[in-house]
Design a protein around this motif. Structure first.
Motif, PDB file in Angstrom:
ATOM      1  N   ASP A 191      33.881  39.845  -0.327  1.00  0.00           N
ATOM      2  CA  ASP A 191      33.370  38.645  -1.002  1.00  0.00           C
ATOM      3  C   ASP A 191      33.977  38.512  -2.394  1.00  0.00           C
ATOM      4  O   ASP A 191      34.272  37.404  -2.851  1.00  0.00           O
ATOM      5  CB  ASP A 191      31.849  38.709  -1.131  1.00  0.00           C
ATOM      6  CG  ASP A 191      31.133  38.369   0.170  1.00  0.00           C
ATOM      7  OD1 ASP A 191      29.904  38.576   0.248  1.00  0.00           O
ATOM      8  OD2 ASP A 191      31.796  37.902   1.115  1.00  0.00           O
ATOM      9  N   LEU A 216      36.899  39.802  -3.386  1.00  0.00           N
ATOM     10  CA  LEU A 216      38.331  39.482  -3.230  1.00  0.00           C
ATOM     11  C   LEU A 216      38.514  38.017  -2.832  1.00  0.00           C
ATOM     12  O   LEU A 216      39.421  37.344  -3.325  1.00  0.00           O
ATOM     13  CB  LEU A 216      38.959  40.414  -2.181  1.00  0.00           C
ATOM     14  CG  LEU A 216      38.918  41.900  -2.546  1.00  0.00           C
ATOM     15  CD1 LEU A 216      39.402  42.760  -1.383  1.00  0.00           C
ATOM     16  CD2 LEU A 216      39.751  42.197  -3.786  1.00  0.00           C
ATOM     17  N   ASP A 217      37.654  37.515  -1.973  1.00  0.00           N
ATOM     18  CA  ASP A 217      37.739  36.101  -1.577  1.00  0.00           C
ATOM     19  C   ASP A 217      37.472  35.193  -2.780  1.00  0.00           C
ATOM     20  O   ASP A 217      38.111  34.148  -2.922  1.00  0.00           O
ATOM     21  CB  ASP A 217      36.722  35.792  -0.465  1.00  0.00           C
ATOM     22  CG  ASP A 217      37.164  36.288   0.903  1.00  0.00           C
ATOM     23  OD1 ASP A 217      36.303  36.346   1.815  1.00  0.00           O
ATOM     24  OD2 ASP A 217      38.345  36.628   1.070  1.00  0.00           O
ATOM     25  N   GLU A 257      46.122  37.395  -9.465  1.00  0.00           N
ATOM     26  CA  GLU A 257      46.894  38.270  -8.574  1.00  0.00           C
ATOM     27  C   GLU A 257      46.877  39.701  -9.083  1.00  0.00           C
ATOM     28  O   GLU A 257      46.763  40.651  -8.296  1.00  0.00           O
ATOM     29  CB  GLU A 257      48.345  37.776  -8.462  1.00  0.00           C
ATOM     30  CG  GLU A 257      48.554  36.569  -7.582  1.00  0.00           C
ATOM     31  CD  GLU A 257      48.265  36.800  -6.105  1.00  0.00           C
ATOM     32  OE1 GLU A 257      48.047  35.796  -5.393  1.00  0.00           O
ATOM     33  OE2 GLU A 257      48.242  37.962  -5.648  1.00  0.00           O
ATOM     34  N   LYS A 275      40.545  35.060  -4.879  1.00  0.00           N
ATOM     35  CA  LYS A 275      41.573  34.229  -4.226  1.00  0.00           C
ATOM     36  C   LYS A 275      41.245  32.747  -4.383  1.00  0.00           C
ATOM     37  O   LYS A 275      42.134  31.918  -4.608  1.00  0.00           O
ATOM     38  CB  LYS A 275      41.665  34.566  -2.740  1.00  0.00           C
ATOM     39  CG  LYS A 275      42.302  35.911  -2.455  1.00  0.00           C
ATOM     40  CD  LYS A 275      42.341  36.105  -0.946  1.00  0.00           C
ATOM     41  CE  LYS A 275      42.758  37.487  -0.582  1.00  0.00           C
ATOM     42  NZ  LYS A 275      42.787  37.670   0.894  1.00  0.00           N
ATOM     43  N   LYS A 276      39.964  32.414  -4.249  1.00  0.00           N
ATOM     44  CA  LYS A 276      39.557  30.994  -4.387  1.00  0.00           C
ATOM     45  C   LYS A 276      39.873  30.496  -5.794  1.00  0.00           C
ATOM     46  O   LYS A 276      40.368  29.385  -5.973  1.00  0.00           O
ATOM     47  CB  LYS A 276      38.040  30.851  -4.148  1.00  0.00           C
ATOM     48  CG  LYS A 276      37.671  30.606  -2.704  1.00  0.00           C
ATOM     49  CD  LYS A 276      36.295  30.015  -2.529  1.00  0.00           C
ATOM     50  CE  LYS A 276      35.206  30.907  -3.026  1.00  0.00           C
ATOM     51  NZ  LYS A 276      33.900  30.681  -2.395  1.00  0.00           N
ATOM     52  N   ARG A 302      46.327  31.727 -12.578  1.00  0.00           N
ATOM     53  CA  ARG A 302      47.676  32.070 -12.153  1.00  0.00           C
ATOM     54  C   ARG A 302      48.600  32.316 -13.358  1.00  0.00           C
ATOM     55  O   ARG A 302      49.804  32.510 -13.192  1.00  0.00           O
ATOM     56  CB  ARG A 302      48.266  30.942 -11.292  1.00  0.00           C
ATOM     57  CG  ARG A 302      47.430  30.615 -10.058  1.00  0.00           C
ATOM     58  CD  ARG A 302      48.171  29.730  -9.079  1.00  0.00           C
ATOM     59  NE  ARG A 302      48.358  28.374  -9.546  1.00  0.00           N
ATOM     60  CZ  ARG A 302      47.489  27.373  -9.364  1.00  0.00           C
ATOM     61  NH1 ARG A 302      46.335  27.594  -8.761  1.00  0.00           N
ATOM     62  NH2 ARG A 302      47.767  26.164  -9.802  1.00  0.00           N
ATOM     63  N   LYS A 357      43.425  41.114  -8.312  1.00  0.00           N
ATOM     64  CA  LYS A 357      43.291  41.346  -6.866  1.00  0.00           C
ATOM     65  C   LYS A 357      44.077  42.589  -6.449  1.00  0.00           C
ATOM     66  O   LYS A 357      43.575  43.449  -5.721  1.00  0.00           O
ATOM     67  CB  LYS A 357      43.780  40.117  -6.100  1.00  0.00           C
ATOM     68  CG  LYS A 357      43.663  40.228  -4.584  1.00  0.00           C
ATOM     69  CD  LYS A 357      44.222  39.012  -3.887  1.00  0.00           C
ATOM     70  CE  LYS A 357      45.658  39.144  -3.497  1.00  0.00           C
ATOM     71  NZ  LYS A 357      45.908  40.083  -2.404  1.00  0.00           N
ATOM     72  N   ILE A 382      42.149  31.676  -7.798  1.00  0.00           N
ATOM     73  CA  ILE A 382      43.613  31.579  -7.923  1.00  0.00           C
ATOM     74  C   ILE A 382      44.081  30.242  -7.347  1.00  0.00           C
ATOM     75  O   ILE A 382      44.937  29.558  -7.922  1.00  0.00           O
ATOM     76  CB  ILE A 382      44.313  32.740  -7.167  1.00  0.00           C
ATOM     77  CG1 ILE A 382      44.062  34.078  -7.858  1.00  0.00           C
ATOM     78  CG2 ILE A 382      45.817  32.493  -7.054  1.00  0.00           C
ATOM     79  CD1 ILE A 382      44.530  35.297  -7.063  1.00  0.00           C
ATOM     80  N   ALA A 383      43.517  29.877  -6.218  1.00  0.00           N
ATOM     81  CA  ALA A 383      43.939  28.638  -5.555  1.00  0.00           C
ATOM     82  C   ALA A 383      43.505  27.403  -6.348  1.00  0.00           C
ATOM     83  O   ALA A 383      44.204  26.395  -6.375  1.00  0.00           O
ATOM     84  CB  ALA A 383      43.389  28.586  -4.133  1.00  0.00           C
TER      85      ALA A 383
END
Lengths: 166, 154
Positions: free
Chosen positions: A63, A65-66, A94, A69-70, A79, A97, A72-73
């Motif tokens: 959870d 890590l997700d 990144e 990632k969310k 970023r 993570k 980052i997106a």
């Protein structure tokens, strides 16, 4: 010493070992989010609060890590690179993570070896997960403290984190 | 009606999410996007998958996946078909693992209860699986977009 206390002791030992990495990532976060601070007061805090909240409340490492990632997106500041890093183009998200998935996983394995927690029974797998979660929580707490410290220094005009080498 | 899971089963599902579903989801997306150079899924597909994984039973989720796999996609969207083909294969194998390798279904249940519990557990696993797929897909979508912009500038 009972097993739980031994586990906490081992985690605290690793926390001392990864303090420097947490500070580095906290500084990276402060550099990446500093422009947010100027345009929307306190909005930067929600970035770290969200991360802290998920780390403290979840039962699963995935959870966290997700969530990273969310972010980052969704947000270009997750970023953003950091000139002081070996790879200055690697974004904060990144880098975080990668650290949690690789370095922190290794520390988890080290602790489990020392505590003789194998990987075969359901109980072993659950204990491994708890070690990993506790390590990540400690790390994120340390990272956020450094981040808040860095941001407050800038707000008080006591130093700008330009990202230049010391 | 959904069957109640024991605390031990819930704990096991949480561990499986970290140790099996997460790496498998990352592997599935990375294989498509990085190895086979397929496009990441568009956000409409991701939103649809997330919505169906939370709102519906496993049976309905599986039907959706099969429907998407079997749709007559245009050549430009053939990567979407690839994704659903891989996902369907993965789900079919996951059901077998739930019943066998993961030992999530207690012994001694009748056929109807076994089927119901399998569906309930698969519904929970699928929620986590789709969350992991969506996160990795969206992360890679940004990366792919950035690389394409850099390439176009040359």
């Amino acid at each position: 010493m009972n097993k739980d206390m031994r586990m906490m002791r081992e985690i605290n030992i690793q926390a001392i070992a990864f303090y420097e990495a947490a500070v580095k990532l906290g500084d990276h976060a402060a550099f990446a989010f500093r422009d947010l601070n100027r345009s929307k007061k306190n909005s930067h805090r929600s970035q770290m609060t969200g991360l802290e909240n998920i780390a403290e409340s979840t039962f699963k490492v995935a959870d966290i890590l997700d969530y990273i990632k969310k972010q980052i997106a969704r947000f270009d500041y997750w970023r953003k690179g950091y000139p002081r890093n070996a790879d200055p183009n690697e974004g904060f998200g990144e880098a975080l993570k990668k650290y949690l998935e690789n370095d922190m996983k290794e520390k988890c394995d080290t602790i489990c070896r020392r505590l003789e927690i194998k990987d075969s029974t359901d109980d072993d797998k659950y204990k491994r997960q708890q070690v990993y979660l506790q390590l990540i929580r400690q790390f994120i707490r340390q990272m956020v403290v450094e981040y808040e410290y860095r941001i407050s220094k800038e707000e008080n005009g006591n130093g700008t984190n330009t990202g230049a080498s010391a | 009606m959904a069957m109640a899971l024991t605390p031990a089963q819930v704990r096991k599902l949480n561990v499986l999410s970290d140790t099996v579903l997460y790496p498998d989801a990352v592997g599935l997306i990375n294989k498509l996007v990085l190895e086979e150079e397929a496009d990441p899924l568009p956000s409409t597909q991701i939103v649809g998958l997330l919505s169906i994984s939370w709102a519906n039973t496993y049976g309905e989720f599986y039907k959706f996946v099969v429907h998407q796999r079997d749709r007559d996609w245009s050549a430009a969207k053939s990567d979407i078909k690839k994704f659903y083909t891989d996902l369907e294969r993965y789900l079919t194998a996951l059901v077998r693992r739930v019943r066998g390798e993961f030992q999530l279904i207690p012994q001694g249940l009748d056929v109807k209860s076994t089927r119901q519990m399998t569906d309930d557990i698969m519904a929970l696993l699928v929620q986590d699986l789709v969350q992991h797929l969506a996160a990795e897909n969206n992360r890679l979508a940004v990366e792919v977009s950035r690389r394409r912009k850099n390439y176009a500038r040359r």
